[in-house]
Scaffold this motif. Structure first.
Motif, PDB file in Angstrom:
ATOM      1  N   GLU A  63       0.833  -1.212   0.000  1.00  0.00           N
ATOM      2  CA  GLU A  63       0.000   0.000   0.000  1.00  0.00           C
ATOM      3  C   GLU A  63       0.864   1.257   0.000  1.00  0.00           C
ATOM      4  O   GLU A  63       0.574   2.217  -0.734  1.00  0.00           O
ATOM      5  CB  GLU A  63      -0.909   0.020   1.232  1.00  0.00           C
ATOM      6  CG  GLU A  63      -2.031  -0.988   1.185  1.00  0.00           C
ATOM      7  CD  GLU A  63      -2.793  -1.057   2.508  1.00  0.00           C
ATOM      8  OE1 GLU A  63      -2.534  -0.221   3.399  1.00  0.00           O
ATOM      9  OE2 GLU A  63      -3.648  -1.940   2.630  1.00  0.00           O
ATOM     10  N   ARG A  64       1.921   1.269   0.805  1.00  0.00           N
ATOM     11  CA  ARG A  64       2.812   2.437   0.844  1.00  0.00           C
ATOM     12  C   ARG A  64       3.508   2.638  -0.493  1.00  0.00           C
ATOM     13  O   ARG A  64       3.643   3.773  -0.966  1.00  0.00           O
ATOM     14  CB  ARG A  64       3.841   2.279   1.972  1.00  0.00           C
ATOM     15  CG  ARG A  64       3.263   2.469   3.357  1.00  0.00           C
ATOM     16  CD  ARG A  64       4.349   2.561   4.408  1.00  0.00           C
ATOM     17  NE  ARG A  64       5.183   1.387   4.492  1.00  0.00           N
ATOM     18  CZ  ARG A  64       4.950   0.346   5.305  1.00  0.00           C
ATOM     19  NH1 ARG A  64       3.903   0.343   6.091  1.00  0.00           N
ATOM     20  NH2 ARG A  64       5.777  -0.672   5.322  1.00  0.00           N
ATOM     21  N   ALA A  67       1.030   4.110  -2.904  1.00  0.00           N
ATOM     22  CA  ALA A  67       0.753   5.508  -2.559  1.00  0.00           C
ATOM     23  C   ALA A  67       1.896   6.403  -3.030  1.00  0.00           C
ATOM     24  O   ALA A  67       1.663   7.503  -3.550  1.00  0.00           O
ATOM     25  CB  ALA A  67       0.542   5.653  -1.052  1.00  0.00           C
ATOM     26  N   ARG A  71       1.639   9.433  -5.891  1.00  0.00           N
ATOM     27  CA  ARG A  71       2.040  10.811  -5.620  1.00  0.00           C
ATOM     28  C   ARG A  71       3.092  11.303  -6.613  1.00  0.00           C
ATOM     29  O   ARG A  71       3.099  12.452  -6.994  1.00  0.00           O
ATOM     30  CB  ARG A  71       2.624  10.928  -4.205  1.00  0.00           C
ATOM     31  CG  ARG A  71       1.583  10.946  -3.128  1.00  0.00           C
ATOM     32  CD  ARG A  71       2.206  11.324  -1.817  1.00  0.00           C
ATOM     33  NE  ARG A  71       3.290  10.422  -1.457  1.00  0.00           N
ATOM     34  CZ  ARG A  71       3.272   9.595  -0.427  1.00  0.00           C
ATOM     35  NH1 ARG A  71       2.234   9.566   0.375  1.00  0.00           N
ATOM     36  NH2 ARG A  71       4.290   8.806  -0.180  1.00  0.00           N
TER      37      ARG A  71
END
Length: 76
Positions: A63-64, A67, A71
């Motif tokens: 998930e990180r 993300a 970005r």
């Protein structure tokens, strides 16, 4: 040639064996294995928790990573 004797050599550990007479009441197989069953269940629980923890950490890391990619992706 003479060999030196190591005076600090480790002495072998003594093993004590206790001998018990026959039990007054015979144990059933279920009673005999109960302590090992409890140990096995406890160990399985610990292993299961560790596996769940590792799976959770892998999911969080993914998930990180997603993300960060979102970005840093191209702006429209």
């Amino acid at each position: 040639m003479t060999r030196k004797v190591d005076r600090m050599a480790r002495k072998p550990d003594r093993i004590r064996i206790e001998v018990f007479g026959p039990a007054e009441v015979a144990e059933t197989a279920e009673e005999a294995f109960r302590p090992s069953d409890e140990a096995i269940r406890s160990l399985a629980r610990l292993i299961g928790r560790q596996m769940a923890r590792e799976q959770f950490e892998r999911a969080r890391a993914l998930e990180r990573k997603q993300a960060r990619q979102n970005r840093s992706g191209p702006m429209r």
